[in-house]
Design a protein around this motif. Sequence first.
Motif, PDB file in Angstrom:
ATOM      1  N   ALA A 266       0.780 -18.069  -6.353  1.00 10.44           N
ATOM      2  CA  ALA A 266       1.192 -17.170  -7.413  1.00 10.44           C
ATOM      3  C   ALA A 266       0.179 -15.880  -6.911  1.00 10.44           C
ATOM      4  CB  ALA A 266       0.886 -17.637  -8.614  1.00 10.44           C
ATOM      5  N   GLY A 267      -1.115 -16.209  -6.767  1.00 13.56           N
ATOM      6  CA  GLY A 267      -2.234 -15.230  -6.441  1.00 13.56           C
ATOM      7  C   GLY A 267      -1.941 -14.327  -5.094  1.00 13.56           C
ATOM      8  N   VAL A 268      -1.524 -15.245  -4.080  1.00 16.17           N
ATOM      9  CA  VAL A 268      -1.001 -14.321  -2.787  1.00 16.17           C
ATOM     10  C   VAL A 268       0.248 -13.600  -3.209  1.00 16.17           C
ATOM     11  CG1 VAL A 268      -0.031 -15.063  -0.633  1.00 16.17           C
ATOM     12  CG2 VAL A 268      -2.039 -16.260  -1.389  1.00 16.17           C
ATOM     13  N   LEU A 269       1.281 -14.294  -3.969  1.00  9.61           N
ATOM     14  CA  LEU A 269       2.404 -13.558  -4.190  1.00  9.61           C
ATOM     15  C   LEU A 269       1.937 -12.116  -5.039  1.00  9.61           C
ATOM     16  CD1 LEU A 269       5.535 -13.151  -3.958  1.00  9.61           C
ATOM     17  CD2 LEU A 269       5.634 -14.461  -6.229  1.00  9.61           C
ATOM     18  N   PHE A 270       1.141 -12.316  -6.047  1.00  8.53           N
ATOM     19  CA  PHE A 270       0.867 -11.401  -6.739  1.00  8.53           C
ATOM     20  C   PHE A 270      -0.037 -10.093  -6.149  1.00  8.53           C
ATOM     21  CE2 PHE A 270      -2.193  -9.230  -9.748  1.00  8.53           C
ATOM     22  CZ  PHE A 270      -1.491  -8.625 -10.669  1.00  8.53           C
ATOM     23  N   SER A 271      -0.860 -10.648  -5.002  1.00 15.87           N
ATOM     24  CA  SER A 271      -1.469  -9.689  -4.319  1.00 15.87           C
ATOM     25  C   SER A 271      -0.406  -8.724  -3.313  1.00 15.87           C
ATOM     26  CB  SER A 271      -2.423 -10.500  -3.492  1.00 15.87           C
ATOM     27  OG  SER A 271      -3.568 -10.871  -4.370  1.00 15.87           O
ATOM     28  N   LEU A 272       0.443  -9.241  -2.805  1.00 13.29           N
ATOM     29  CA  LEU A 272       1.165  -8.805  -2.018  1.00 13.29           C
ATOM     30  C   LEU A 272       2.151  -7.745  -2.779  1.00 13.29           C
ATOM     31  CD1 LEU A 272       2.636 -11.673   0.278  1.00 13.29           C
ATOM     32  CD2 LEU A 272       1.408  -9.808   0.905  1.00 13.29           C
ATOM     33  N   VAL A 273       2.515  -8.147  -3.999  1.00 16.39           N
ATOM     34  CA  VAL A 273       3.424  -7.458  -4.855  1.00 16.39           C
ATOM     35  C   VAL A 273       2.622  -6.046  -5.207  1.00 16.39           C
ATOM     36  CG1 VAL A 273       4.241  -6.746  -7.023  1.00 16.39           C
ATOM     37  CG2 VAL A 273       5.110  -8.986  -5.779  1.00 16.39           C
ATOM     38  N   VAL A 274       1.281  -6.037  -5.646  1.00 14.04           N
ATOM     39  CA  VAL A 274       0.642  -5.224  -5.803  1.00 14.04           C
ATOM     40  C   VAL A 274       0.427  -4.317  -4.579  1.00 14.04           C
ATOM     41  CG1 VAL A 274      -1.804  -4.438  -6.693  1.00 14.04           C
ATOM     42  CG2 VAL A 274      -0.672  -6.113  -7.785  1.00 14.04           C
ATOM     43  N   GLY A 275      -0.044  -4.739  -3.721  1.00 13.22           N
ATOM     44  CA  GLY A 275      -0.249  -4.008  -2.260  1.00 13.22           C
ATOM     45  C   GLY A 275       0.952  -3.323  -1.912  1.00 13.22           C
ATOM     46  N   CYS A 276       2.283  -3.886  -2.098  1.00 16.29           N
ATOM     47  CA  CYS A 276       3.294  -3.313  -1.647  1.00 16.29           C
ATOM     48  C   CYS A 276       3.495  -2.248  -2.699  1.00 16.29           C
ATOM     49  CB  CYS A 276       4.540  -4.219  -1.411  1.00 16.29           C
ATOM     50  SG  CYS A 276       4.297  -5.218  -0.172  1.00 16.29           S
TER      51      CYS A 276
ATOM     52  N   LEU B 207       1.595  -0.402  -4.433  1.00 17.34           N
ATOM     53  CA  LEU B 207       0.681   0.648  -4.413  1.00 17.34           C
ATOM     54  C   LEU B 207       1.098   1.577  -2.962  1.00 17.34           C
ATOM     55  CD1 LEU B 207      -2.641  -0.988  -5.014  1.00 17.34           C
ATOM     56  CD2 LEU B 207      -1.662   0.891  -6.362  1.00 17.34           C
ATOM     57  N   MET B 208       1.334   1.002  -2.040  1.00 20.59           N
ATOM     58  CA  MET B 208       1.782   1.639  -0.869  1.00 20.59           C
ATOM     59  C   MET B 208       2.918   2.587  -1.014  1.00 20.59           C
ATOM     60  SD  MET B 208      -0.342   1.497   1.653  1.00 20.59           S
ATOM     61  CE  MET B 208       0.667   1.866   3.280  1.00 20.59           C
ATOM     62  N   ALA B 209       3.819   1.973  -1.774  1.00 24.57           N
ATOM     63  CA  ALA B 209       5.054   2.713  -2.289  1.00 24.57           C
ATOM     64  C   ALA B 209       4.902   3.917  -2.934  1.00 24.57           C
ATOM     65  CB  ALA B 209       6.304   1.880  -2.664  1.00 24.57           C
ATOM     66  N   LEU B 210       3.871   3.704  -3.731  1.00 26.87           N
ATOM     67  CA  LEU B 210       3.338   4.842  -4.779  1.00 26.87           C
ATOM     68  C   LEU B 210       2.727   5.874  -3.991  1.00 26.87           C
ATOM     69  CD1 LEU B 210       2.027   3.399  -7.895  1.00 26.87           C
ATOM     70  CD2 LEU B 210       4.182   4.819  -7.601  1.00 26.87           C
ATOM     71  N   ILE B 211       1.848   5.743  -2.841  1.00 28.19           N
ATOM     72  CA  ILE B 211       1.249   6.471  -1.866  1.00 28.19           C
ATOM     73  C   ILE B 211       2.573   7.192  -1.224  1.00 28.19           C
ATOM     74  CG2 ILE B 211      -0.013   6.611   0.133  1.00 28.19           C
ATOM     75  CD1 ILE B 211      -1.836   4.401  -0.936  1.00 28.19           C
ATOM     76  N   PHE B 212       3.664   6.669  -0.511  1.00 33.70           N
ATOM     77  CA  PHE B 212       4.532   7.297   0.243  1.00 33.70           C
ATOM     78  C   PHE B 212       5.180   8.279  -0.669  1.00 33.70           C
ATOM     79  CE2 PHE B 212       3.887   3.717   3.278  1.00 33.70           C
ATOM     80  CZ  PHE B 212       3.495   4.574   4.394  1.00 33.70           C
ATOM     81  N   TYR B 213       5.328   7.677  -2.011  1.00 27.19           N
ATOM     82  CA  TYR B 213       6.308   8.653  -3.026  1.00 27.19           C
ATOM     83  C   TYR B 213       5.668   9.706  -3.460  1.00 27.19           C
ATOM     84  CZ  TYR B 213       8.598  10.116  -7.111  1.00 27.19           C
ATOM     85  OH  TYR B 213       9.327  10.753  -8.054  1.00 27.19           O
ATOM     86  N   SER B 214       4.250   9.666  -3.648  1.00 34.06           N
ATOM     87  CA  SER B 214       3.346  10.757  -4.051  1.00 34.06           C
ATOM     88  C   SER B 214       3.166  11.855  -2.685  1.00 34.06           C
ATOM     89  CB  SER B 214       2.226  10.505  -4.585  1.00 34.06           C
ATOM     90  OG  SER B 214       1.389   9.927  -3.507  1.00 34.06           O
TER      91      SER B 214
END
Length: 134
Positions: free
Chosen positions: A72-82, A84-91
Motif C-alpha cells: 500500500a505504501g509503494v502504491l500510494f507513493s507511485l500514485v502521488v508521484g504520477c 504530481l508529474m501530471a500536474l506539472i505537465f498540465y500547468s
Amino acid sequence: MPTLSDAPDQNATTELRAPPRRSAPARSGAASWTIILVLVLLLVATDFVAYVGWTLADGVEVSAAGYVAMAAGVLFSLVVGCGLMALIFYSSRNGYDEPPVLIGSDASQKRTIPPTIETQAMRTDRKLPLQDRR
C-alpha cells in the motif's frame, strides 16, 4: 542549370542581434572533485548500512499485514508521484508557469472605483426603510 530564388542573400542581415553566447567550459577543479568524492562516499555508506540492516534481520519473518502495508505504501507513493508529474505537465501546457506580466495603463483606466461603505453616521439625512415612522 541555375535556378531563380526569392530567398534573400545569406549574407544579408535583417535585424541587429548580439552574437550567441558560448557556454562556460566545464569545471574540473578541486571543488568539483571534492563534491564527487563526497557523493560517492555517501553512496557507499548508504549501501553498507542497507547491507548490514538486511543481514542482521536474518530469521525475522514479516506477516501478511506487513506485506500489505508495504504494498500500500509503494502504491500510494507511485500514485502521488504520477499525480504530481501530471500536474506539472498540465500547468506547463496551460501557461500557468509563465512569468507574471505587468498590466499596462489600459487596464487601470478600465477599473472602477469601488463603492464606499456608508456608516450609520453618514445616513443621518436619509430615512432607513426599517425605521419606525411616527
